[in-house]
Design a protein around this motif. Sequence first.
Motif, PDB file in Angstrom:
ATOM      1  N   LYS A  89       9.263  -8.991   6.539  1.00 54.77           N
ATOM      2  CA  LYS A  89       8.934  -9.721   7.761  1.00 54.77           C
ATOM      3  C   LYS A  89       8.171  -8.834   8.748  1.00 54.77           C
ATOM      4  O   LYS A  89       7.072  -9.147   9.166  1.00 54.77           O
ATOM      5  N   GLN A  90       8.787  -7.722   9.131  1.00 56.30           N
ATOM      6  CA  GLN A  90       8.238  -6.914  10.213  1.00 56.30           C
ATOM      7  C   GLN A  90       7.272  -5.848   9.702  1.00 56.30           C
ATOM      8  O   GLN A  90       7.286  -5.477   8.526  1.00 56.30           O
ATOM      9  N   ARG A  91       6.471  -5.354  10.624  1.00 50.47           N
ATOM     10  CA  ARG A  91       5.505  -4.319  10.270  1.00 50.47           C
ATOM     11  C   ARG A  91       6.225  -3.006   9.972  1.00 50.47           C
ATOM     12  O   ARG A  91       7.093  -2.573  10.718  1.00 50.47           O
ATOM     13  N   ASN A  92       5.859  -2.379   8.855  1.00 47.69           N
ATOM     14  CA  ASN A  92       6.490  -1.137   8.434  1.00 47.69           C
ATOM     15  C   ASN A  92       5.529  -0.390   7.514  1.00 47.69           C
ATOM     16  O   ASN A  92       5.789  -0.232   6.317  1.00 47.69           O
ATOM     17  N   PRO A  93       4.395   0.069   8.063  1.00 48.69           N
ATOM     18  CA  PRO A  93       3.332   0.621   7.216  1.00 48.69           C
ATOM     19  C   PRO A  93       3.728   1.862   6.434  1.00 48.69           C
ATOM     20  O   PRO A  93       3.175   2.114   5.354  1.00 48.69           O
ATOM     21  N   GLU A  94       4.674   2.641   6.935  1.00 51.22           N
ATOM     22  CA  GLU A  94       5.098   3.843   6.204  1.00 51.22           C
ATOM     23  C   GLU A  94       6.101   3.485   5.106  1.00 51.22           C
ATOM     24  O   GLU A  94       6.147   4.107   4.059  1.00 51.22           O
ATOM     25  N   ILE A 134       0.842  -1.203   0.000  1.00 52.96           N
ATOM     26  CA  ILE A 134       0.000   0.000   0.000  1.00 52.96           C
ATOM     27  C   ILE A 134       0.875   1.249   0.000  1.00 52.96           C
ATOM     28  O   ILE A 134       0.633   2.207  -0.754  1.00 52.96           O
ATOM     29  N   ALA A 135       1.913   1.256   0.840  1.00 48.56           N
ATOM     30  CA  ALA A 135       2.807   2.416   0.918  1.00 48.56           C
ATOM     31  C   ALA A 135       3.490   2.668  -0.425  1.00 48.56           C
ATOM     32  O   ALA A 135       3.619   3.824  -0.866  1.00 48.56           O
ATOM     33  N   ILE A 136       3.932   1.600  -1.091  1.00 48.10           N
ATOM     34  CA  ILE A 136       4.576   1.745  -2.399  1.00 48.10           C
ATOM     35  C   ILE A 136       3.570   2.221  -3.441  1.00 48.10           C
ATOM     36  O   ILE A 136       3.873   3.086  -4.271  1.00 48.10           O
ATOM     37  N   ALA A 137       2.366   1.683  -3.398  1.00 47.28           N
ATOM     38  CA  ALA A 137       1.328   2.076  -4.353  1.00 47.28           C
ATOM     39  C   ALA A 137       0.971   3.550  -4.216  1.00 47.28           C
ATOM     40  O   ALA A 137       0.694   4.229  -5.209  1.00 47.28           O
ATOM     41  N   ARG A 138       1.000   4.057  -2.992  1.00 45.72           N
ATOM     42  CA  ARG A 138       0.687   5.479  -2.795  1.00 45.72           C
ATOM     43  C   ARG A 138       1.768   6.366  -3.406  1.00 45.72           C
ATOM     44  O   ARG A 138       1.479   7.485  -3.824  1.00 45.72           O
ATOM     45  N   ARG A 139       2.993   5.875  -3.471  1.00 42.66           N
ATOM     46  CA  ARG A 139       4.080   6.638  -4.088  1.00 42.66           C
ATOM     47  C   ARG A 139       4.039   6.556  -5.611  1.00 42.66           C
ATOM     48  O   ARG A 139       4.481   7.466  -6.299  1.00 42.66           O
ATOM     49  N   THR A 140       3.569   5.428  -6.122  1.00 36.76           N
ATOM     50  CA  THR A 140       3.675   5.164  -7.561  1.00 36.76           C
ATOM     51  C   THR A 140       2.357   5.269  -8.309  1.00 36.76           C
ATOM     52  O   THR A 140       2.362   5.345  -9.540  1.00 36.76           O
TER      53      THR A 140
END
Length: 283
Positions: A149-154, A23-29
């Motif tokens: 692996k780990q949570r990293n929503p931003e 989702i974070a990548i999609a918001r950038r692209t």
Amino acid sequence: MIKRILVPTDFSEQARNAFEVAIAIARRTGAGIKVMHAVEVPYGSGFSATGDLTMQTDSMEHVYVLQLLEKTKADMARLVNSVDHAGVDVVQQVDVNRPINQIKRTIKEDGVDLVVMGSKGSSGLDEFLIGSNTEKVVRTASCPVLTVKQRNPEFTVNEIVLASDFKREIRHAVEHFKTFQALFGARMHLVYINTPGAFESSSNISQKLEHTAQKYGLQNYTINVYNDVMEEDGILHFAEDIRADLIMMATHGRTGLSHLLSGSIAEDLVNHTNIPVLTFSLK
């Protein structure tokens, strides 16, 4: 250019973390996302890839598979609704197929630019996204694969490690890596792991790395020679030393070579580091 992102899921915590990163990548692209799960049913059950009954089969087995598909679709809906994806086009897909076959098929048919997968590491081999499935995707996918692996929503990326032996042609991989670097405006650290079994002078290696950087038109990068006993350990230790947000590697798949492009190093890194790993198969 990243326009289509595929997120294979087993509905685990790590798979949800991968969805958040996507989702974070999609918001950038501005990319669209397909979240996919493949239900593997017994051979000869008579179900097509779309879940339709295609031949006579045992009624109890038929009912079981239909119930499994309905449960999976409900799990998929819960997953998608559990993550804020406002402004991002998200499509859900549930198929009857072997997971690796469906992932490869979807990459080809949809023209996927990036796969984002969750990984628990080397301990939970009974899970869908673990062990052989993750390794097969890393090894065979025709597009870059980002394992999380780990949570990293931003999912902000400032420091990137590009690890290689820099002895083979990696142009196709580097073009993908440059796109990812530019997306975040990150700094790329080229690193060669100098091991006792394949030792070279630092000056010679530095010249090779600088030549590589010039050859591929890299910008905002550093040149690094790091000494360690094994390549994998060296990459991990270097990445930890510079507090890397992402490790990038090209892989040829399992060729039996001891160098970084052998495939096994990339797959081991996916299993053994909590840092996200972006791989691209040169096969």
